[in-house]
Design an enzyme around this catalytic site. Structure first.
Site, short mmCIF file in Angstrom:
data_model
loop_
_atom_site.label_atom_id
_atom_site.label_comp_id
_atom_site.label_asym_id
_atom_site.label_seq_id
_atom_site.Cartn_x
_atom_site.Cartn_y
_atom_site.Cartn_z
N ASN A 160 9.78 -7.63 -5.32
CA ASN A 160 9.44 -6.98 -6.45
C ASN A 160 10.32 -6.51 -7.27
O ASN A 160 10.66 -5.52 -6.83
CB ASN A 160 8.03 -6.00 -5.95
CG ASN A 160 7.22 -5.56 -7.21
OD1 ASN A 160 7.76 -5.40 -8.20
ND2 ASN A 160 5.85 -5.67 -7.21
N LYS A 197 9.51 -2.82 -7.93
CA LYS A 197 10.00 -1.68 -6.85
C LYS A 197 11.24 -1.68 -6.78
O LYS A 197 11.74 -0.49 -6.50
CB LYS A 197 9.17 -2.52 -5.70
CG LYS A 197 7.82 -2.13 -5.57
CD LYS A 197 7.28 -2.70 -4.36
CE LYS A 197 5.66 -2.86 -4.17
NZ LYS A 197 5.08 -3.23 -2.90
N GLU A 248 5.10 -11.20 7.71
CA GLU A 248 3.64 -11.04 7.78
C GLU A 248 2.91 -9.62 7.95
O GLU A 248 3.65 -8.83 8.48
CB GLU A 248 3.05 -11.76 9.45
CG GLU A 248 3.45 -13.28 9.41
CD GLU A 248 2.58 -14.08 8.57
OE1 GLU A 248 1.50 -13.82 8.16
OE2 GLU A 248 3.16 -14.92 7.95
N ASP A 262 4.07 0.16 1.85
CA ASP A 262 2.92 -0.40 1.81
C ASP A 262 1.96 0.53 1.16
O ASP A 262 1.87 1.80 1.51
CB ASP A 262 2.26 -0.87 3.44
CG ASP A 262 1.32 -2.06 3.07
OD1 ASP A 262 1.46 -2.96 2.45
OD2 ASP A 262 0.03 -1.78 4.08
N SER A 263 1.18 -0.04 0.06
CA SER A 263 0.42 0.87 -0.55
C SER A 263 -0.92 0.21 -1.14
O SER A 263 -1.15 -0.96 -1.00
CB SER A 263 1.31 1.42 -1.92
OG SER A 263 1.56 0.24 -2.63
N TYR A 305 -5.36 -1.35 -9.93
CA TYR A 305 -6.61 -0.57 -10.46
C TYR A 305 -6.40 0.48 -11.30
O TYR A 305 -7.15 1.23 -11.57
CB TYR A 305 -7.11 -0.03 -9.01
CG TYR A 305 -7.48 -1.11 -8.09
CD1 TYR A 305 -8.58 -1.75 -8.03
CD2 TYR A 305 -6.66 -1.24 -7.11
CE1 TYR A 305 -8.86 -2.75 -7.22
CE2 TYR A 305 -6.75 -2.25 -6.26
CZ TYR A 305 -7.99 -3.13 -6.26
OH TYR A 305 -8.27 -4.06 -5.16
N LYS A 364 3.79 8.60 -15.25
CA LYS A 364 3.02 8.24 -14.21
C LYS A 364 4.24 8.17 -12.95
O LYS A 364 3.95 8.20 -11.84
CB LYS A 364 2.75 6.47 -14.45
CG LYS A 364 2.20 5.92 -13.08
CD LYS A 364 1.57 4.35 -13.47
CE LYS A 364 1.30 3.80 -12.24
NZ LYS A 364 1.07 2.25 -12.28
N HIS A 423 1.29 8.06 -6.48
CA HIS A 423 1.62 8.12 -4.91
C HIS A 423 3.17 7.75 -4.42
O HIS A 423 3.55 8.42 -3.51
CB HIS A 423 0.54 7.26 -4.43
CG HIS A 423 0.49 5.91 -4.99
ND1 HIS A 423 0.45 5.80 -6.31
CD2 HIS A 423 0.61 4.63 -4.28
CE1 HIS A 423 0.57 4.38 -6.59
NE2 HIS A 423 0.57 3.84 -5.33
N ARG A 424 3.38 6.67 -5.15
CA ARG A 424 5.03 6.13 -4.65
C ARG A 424 6.10 7.09 -5.10
O ARG A 424 6.91 7.29 -4.25
CB ARG A 424 5.21 5.03 -5.40
CG ARG A 424 6.39 4.11 -4.68
CD ARG A 424 6.54 2.59 -5.41
NE ARG A 424 5.32 1.84 -4.61
CZ ARG A 424 4.36 1.35 -5.27
NH1 ARG A 424 4.40 1.59 -6.62
NH2 ARG A 424 3.47 0.60 -4.71
#
Length: 211
Positions: free
Chosen positions: A10, A13, A40, A69-70, A157, A178, A183-184
């Protein structure tokens, strides 16, 4: 600079992590640039999926690896969509979109009075694929779920994720704000603190200097 593989292709990221971790002497390289296939993610928790991704990237490349992972956890939905946030409304043929995920979220929240939700990010740093003590940090961002979307920034979202203290949704926040509150961003600050502490301890033991 210490080279670390990012267990993600990404570009957003990569940009976010690189900007923060370069201050600690870390050169982030996306796994896609090193020919690492996607790992996976079969687990039901953020930490298990992040561990699987970091271990996979480190094993393939032989480098230290960082994975995240979020997702969004909604109280009234028992923590859903959780680790399935990106594929909450995925169709049988694998198609997915933010619009479909948000539509399902709104439908699932119909009639709910408890609107609380939290964005959660778990970061895992593994020094090697067999690292017995990976650095694991978590960041969370609390808000409420709106029925009607607001704002045009962000993704996922964000248009439905309302921040009562600010009177805005995550999609209404300027990107710079932001990236401080999310959270990140909170998880990244915890990771930086842990890495700096480890590097300082290494130098104190007389081990070869690390960034």
């Amino acid at each position: 600079m210490k080279k670390v593989v990012l267990a993600s292709g990404n570009p957003g990221k990569l940009k976010e992590f690189s900007a923060s971790l370069s201050a600690a002497g870390i050169d982030m390289v996306p796994q896609s640039a090193l020919g690492v296939p996607e790992a996976e993610e079969p687990f039901h928790t953020f930490v298990e999926n992040a561990l699987a991704k970091a271990r996979h990237a480190s094993r393939v490349t032989g480098l230290p690896a960082l994975a995240d992972d979020s997702g969004l956890c909604v109280h009234a939905l028992g923590g859903a969509p959780g680790v399935y946030s990106a594929r909450y409304a995925q169709t049988p043929d694998g198609a997915r979109s933010d619009a479909a995920n948000n539509a399902r979220l709104v439908a699932d929240m119909a009639g709910q009075t408890d609107r609380r939700g939290s964005y959660v990010a778990v970061l895992v740093y593994m020094r090697s694929p067999d690292d017995p003590r990976p650095i694991v940090v978590e960041g969370s961002w609390d808000g409420e779920i709106l029925e009607t979307p607001r704002g045009t920034h962000g993704f996922g979202y964000d248009p439905h994720f309302y921040l009562p203290d600010l009177g805005m949704t995550a999609a209404e926040l300027p990107l710079e704000q932001k990236n401080v509150l999310s959270h990140r961003a909170r998880a990244l600050r915890s990771l930086l603190q842990a890495l700096r502490s480890e590097f300082d301890q290494d130098r104190g033991r007389g081990e070869p200097a690390r960034p």
